[in-house]
Design a protein around this motif. Sequence first.
Motif, PDB file in Angstrom:
ATOM      1  N   PHE A  17       0.825  -1.206   0.000  1.00  0.00           N
ATOM      2  CA  PHE A  17       0.000   0.000   0.000  1.00  0.00           C
ATOM      3  C   PHE A  17       0.864   1.263   0.000  1.00  0.00           C
ATOM      4  O   PHE A  17       0.609   2.221  -0.720  1.00  0.00           O
ATOM      5  CB  PHE A  17      -0.915  -0.030   1.233  1.00  0.00           C
ATOM      6  N   LEU A  18       1.925   1.252   0.804  1.00  0.00           N
ATOM      7  CA  LEU A  18       2.781   2.432   0.902  1.00  0.00           C
ATOM      8  C   LEU A  18       3.623   2.629  -0.354  1.00  0.00           C
ATOM      9  O   LEU A  18       3.914   3.746  -0.753  1.00  0.00           O
ATOM     10  CB  LEU A  18       3.688   2.325   2.123  1.00  0.00           C
ATOM     11  N   ALA A  19       4.030   1.524  -0.966  1.00  0.00           N
ATOM     12  CA  ALA A  19       4.894   1.631  -2.139  1.00  0.00           C
ATOM     13  C   ALA A  19       4.112   2.002  -3.400  1.00  0.00           C
ATOM     14  O   ALA A  19       4.644   2.625  -4.305  1.00  0.00           O
ATOM     15  CB  ALA A  19       5.624   0.315  -2.358  1.00  0.00           C
ATOM     16  N   ASP A  20       2.849   1.653  -3.418  1.00  0.00           N
ATOM     17  CA  ASP A  20       2.039   1.890  -4.609  1.00  0.00           C
ATOM     18  C   ASP A  20       1.676   3.369  -4.732  1.00  0.00           C
ATOM     19  O   ASP A  20       1.415   4.031  -3.737  1.00  0.00           O
ATOM     20  CB  ASP A  20       0.761   1.053  -4.513  1.00  0.00           C
ATOM     21  N   GLN A  21       1.680   3.879  -5.952  1.00  0.00           N
ATOM     22  CA  GLN A  21       1.385   5.302  -6.136  1.00  0.00           C
ATOM     23  C   GLN A  21      -0.027   5.572  -6.661  1.00  0.00           C
ATOM     24  O   GLN A  21      -0.414   6.723  -6.823  1.00  0.00           O
ATOM     25  CB  GLN A  21       2.396   5.926  -7.091  1.00  0.00           C
ATOM     26  N   VAL A  24      -2.254   7.896  -4.667  1.00  0.00           N
ATOM     27  CA  VAL A  24      -1.849   9.298  -4.531  1.00  0.00           C
ATOM     28  C   VAL A  24      -2.679  10.190  -5.454  1.00  0.00           C
ATOM     29  O   VAL A  24      -3.158  11.253  -5.052  1.00  0.00           O
ATOM     30  CB  VAL A  24      -0.340   9.465  -4.826  1.00  0.00           C
ATOM     31  N   LYS A  27      -6.168  10.460  -4.097  1.00  0.00           N
ATOM     32  CA  LYS A  27      -6.177  11.346  -2.934  1.00  0.00           C
ATOM     33  C   LYS A  27      -6.097  12.815  -3.358  1.00  0.00           C
ATOM     34  O   LYS A  27      -6.821  13.665  -2.847  1.00  0.00           O
ATOM     35  CB  LYS A  27      -5.000  11.009  -2.018  1.00  0.00           C
ATOM     36  N   LYS A 137       4.802  11.691 -13.250  1.00  0.00           N
ATOM     37  CA  LYS A 137       4.172  10.370 -13.200  1.00  0.00           C
ATOM     38  C   LYS A 137       3.277  10.245 -14.423  1.00  0.00           C
ATOM     39  O   LYS A 137       3.160  11.189 -15.213  1.00  0.00           O
ATOM     40  CB  LYS A 137       3.344  10.231 -11.919  1.00  0.00           C
TER      41      LYS A 137
ATOM     42  N   LEU B  22      -7.443  15.057   4.187  1.00  0.00           N
ATOM     43  CA  LEU B  22      -7.828  15.694   2.921  1.00  0.00           C
ATOM     44  C   LEU B  22      -7.574  17.200   2.970  1.00  0.00           C
ATOM     45  O   LEU B  22      -7.009  17.772   2.036  1.00  0.00           O
ATOM     46  CB  LEU B  22      -9.312  15.434   2.635  1.00  0.00           C
ATOM     47  N   VAL B  64      -1.919   8.467   7.149  1.00  0.00           N
ATOM     48  CA  VAL B  64      -0.764   8.328   6.245  1.00  0.00           C
ATOM     49  C   VAL B  64      -1.227   8.187   4.792  1.00  0.00           C
ATOM     50  O   VAL B  64      -0.639   8.770   3.882  1.00  0.00           O
ATOM     51  CB  VAL B  64       0.098   7.114   6.680  1.00  0.00           C
ATOM     52  N   ALA B  65      -2.319   7.433   4.595  1.00  0.00           N
ATOM     53  CA  ALA B  65      -2.845   7.251   3.230  1.00  0.00           C
ATOM     54  C   ALA B  65      -3.210   8.588   2.603  1.00  0.00           C
ATOM     55  O   ALA B  65      -2.980   8.814   1.417  1.00  0.00           O
ATOM     56  CB  ALA B  65      -4.069   6.338   3.273  1.00  0.00           C
ATOM     57  N   PHE B  66      -3.748   9.485   3.406  1.00  0.00           N
ATOM     58  CA  PHE B  66      -4.159  10.781   2.865  1.00  0.00           C
ATOM     59  C   PHE B  66      -3.010  11.782   2.782  1.00  0.00           C
ATOM     60  O   PHE B  66      -3.113  12.770   2.071  1.00  0.00           O
ATOM     61  CB  PHE B  66      -5.299  11.367   3.711  1.00  0.00           C
ATOM     62  N   ARG B  68       0.223  10.934   1.978  1.00  0.00           N
ATOM     63  CA  ARG B  68       1.263  10.556   1.013  1.00  0.00           C
ATOM     64  C   ARG B  68       1.190  11.455  -0.211  1.00  0.00           C
ATOM     65  O   ARG B  68       0.122  11.711  -0.746  1.00  0.00           O
ATOM     66  CB  ARG B  68       1.114   9.102   0.610  1.00  0.00           C
ATOM     67  N   PHE B  69       2.352  11.937  -0.622  1.00  0.00           N
ATOM     68  CA  PHE B  69       2.358  12.919  -1.707  1.00  0.00           C
ATOM     69  C   PHE B  69       2.973  12.350  -2.978  1.00  0.00           C
ATOM     70  O   PHE B  69       2.792  12.879  -4.051  1.00  0.00           O
ATOM     71  CB  PHE B  69       3.140  14.151  -1.254  1.00  0.00           C
ATOM     72  N   GLU B  70       3.718  11.292  -2.860  1.00  0.00           N
ATOM     73  CA  GLU B  70       4.310  10.662  -4.045  1.00  0.00           C
ATOM     74  C   GLU B  70       4.401   9.166  -3.812  1.00  0.00           C
ATOM     75  O   GLU B  70       4.299   8.702  -2.679  1.00  0.00           O
ATOM     76  CB  GLU B  70       5.675  11.264  -4.355  1.00  0.00           C
ATOM     77  N   GLY B  71       4.578   8.418  -4.898  1.00  0.00           N
ATOM     78  CA  GLY B  71       4.682   6.978  -4.788  1.00  0.00           C
ATOM     79  C   GLY B  71       5.940   6.584  -4.022  1.00  0.00           C
ATOM     80  O   GLY B  71       6.866   7.372  -3.885  1.00  0.00           O
ATOM     81  N   GLY B  72       5.967   5.372  -3.523  1.00  0.00           N
ATOM     82  CA  GLY B  72       7.137   4.919  -2.775  1.00  0.00           C
ATOM     83  C   GLY B  72       7.094   5.378  -1.335  1.00  0.00           C
ATOM     84  O   GLY B  72       6.063   5.790  -0.845  1.00  0.00           O
ATOM     85  N   PHE B  73       8.240   5.297  -0.688  1.00  0.00           N
ATOM     86  CA  PHE B  73       8.290   5.631   0.731  1.00  0.00           C
ATOM     87  C   PHE B  73       8.775   7.066   0.920  1.00  0.00           C
ATOM     88  O   PHE B  73       9.758   7.476   0.339  1.00  0.00           O
ATOM     89  CB  PHE B  73       9.205   4.660   1.470  1.00  0.00           C
TER      90      PHE B  73
END
Lengths: 238, 159
Positions: A17-21, A24, A27, A137, B22, B64-66, B68-73
């Motif tokens: 979930f964290l690695a997937d973009q 984003v 959101k 992206k 949000l 954290v899901a909301f 996140r601004f870019e893919g990856g960590f």
Amino acid sequence: MKARIVFIVLAVAVLVFLADQTLVAVKSYSSHNFALLLEPAFAFFSSFVKSTEESPEILDLRRENELLKAQILALENFPRLEQNGGSVRLTAKIYSTYPFNNRGLVSINAGASSGVVQGMAVTIQDYFLLGYVAEAKDRYSLVRTVFDSGWELPVKIGDDAVDALFVGGREPKLTLITEDKEIEAGQVVYSASKDFPYGLKIGEIKEVFDGQNFAFKEASLNTAYPFSVLSDAAVVIR
Amino acid sequence: MKEKLSWQMIGAAFILVAAAGLIQNTDTLNAFGIKPNLALAVLVALAFFITTLFVYSALVLTAVAFLRFEGGFELSTLVFAIVAFLVFWLCEKLPGKNFINNILSIGLATLVFYLAADPAFFINDTISVIKEGVYNIIIGSAVFALASAFVYGKKRAQF
């Protein structure tokens, strides 16, 4: 044993979930629409604290602003190519701003699939420099703005084209202005980097700091637009 | 001592965290160039009411899901989650009134967040960090008062 398996499955799910973009972009879209939803409520409450007495100029500007808003509404929200002389620009919506104060990043709804490439300049109303594409992206791009701390850019000041170094941040400033050059508040600051179109306005000088013990002057800057009201941007395709 | 929350209240907590996440991606609450860390303020305030680590973890993951601004960590979101968990652990150990503990926790969480996520920003723009801390405390206190009124009722609000 069962608890350990559940824990491992959950941990893997969280990592994926964290690695997937994918989320984003969803959101960003949701945030943008949520902000639009809240806008009337905030406007309603802020109308109570604003002064009711306004000068004719302000009223004219307000009417003009309403007209512009109506024109914007009439246009599609999707990214679109516009040709202005020899240059081609891709207009896009600013979806989301970086959630914390330490970065001046925004995401726009135009990505590699629309022809956006990393490094392209991003402007506001074609003539104001907002930043550059830091990451493109597929469906959206991340733009590093002039409000991002640490971003440095060669610029020129006023009609005499005095050289300076622009340093980004929440309160951007100009440094390395040689002592013998005369600059004053109100002079225009514009881009002079080979990476961007020459002469894009960044802002105006707010205050000059002339330290007697330094070889260079510094100046604070009023940007051409407040960050909080940005909603549209244009990527300079060529 | 925390009271066990009803499912309705836990549901409301999730909605609150999602809405905070949000809004934090917009400039809606931008005041004089400072955006509050709304999600952190809400999570810290809720840490004083949520009883189980599992529910709190789900709330942190939602935030954290909301955010996140870019893919990856992203280091910022990872630090955000760690700070939120630290507060959950800390809030049981702090002496004194929970309302004051909440204020202290939000202030501390803001400082620790920037110190760990972006030390250069913390050093170069400490004033902004302090301003944001104050903004976070105002919002967090309001959320705490609201949650306290809902959970304990007005007469027993845990101030």
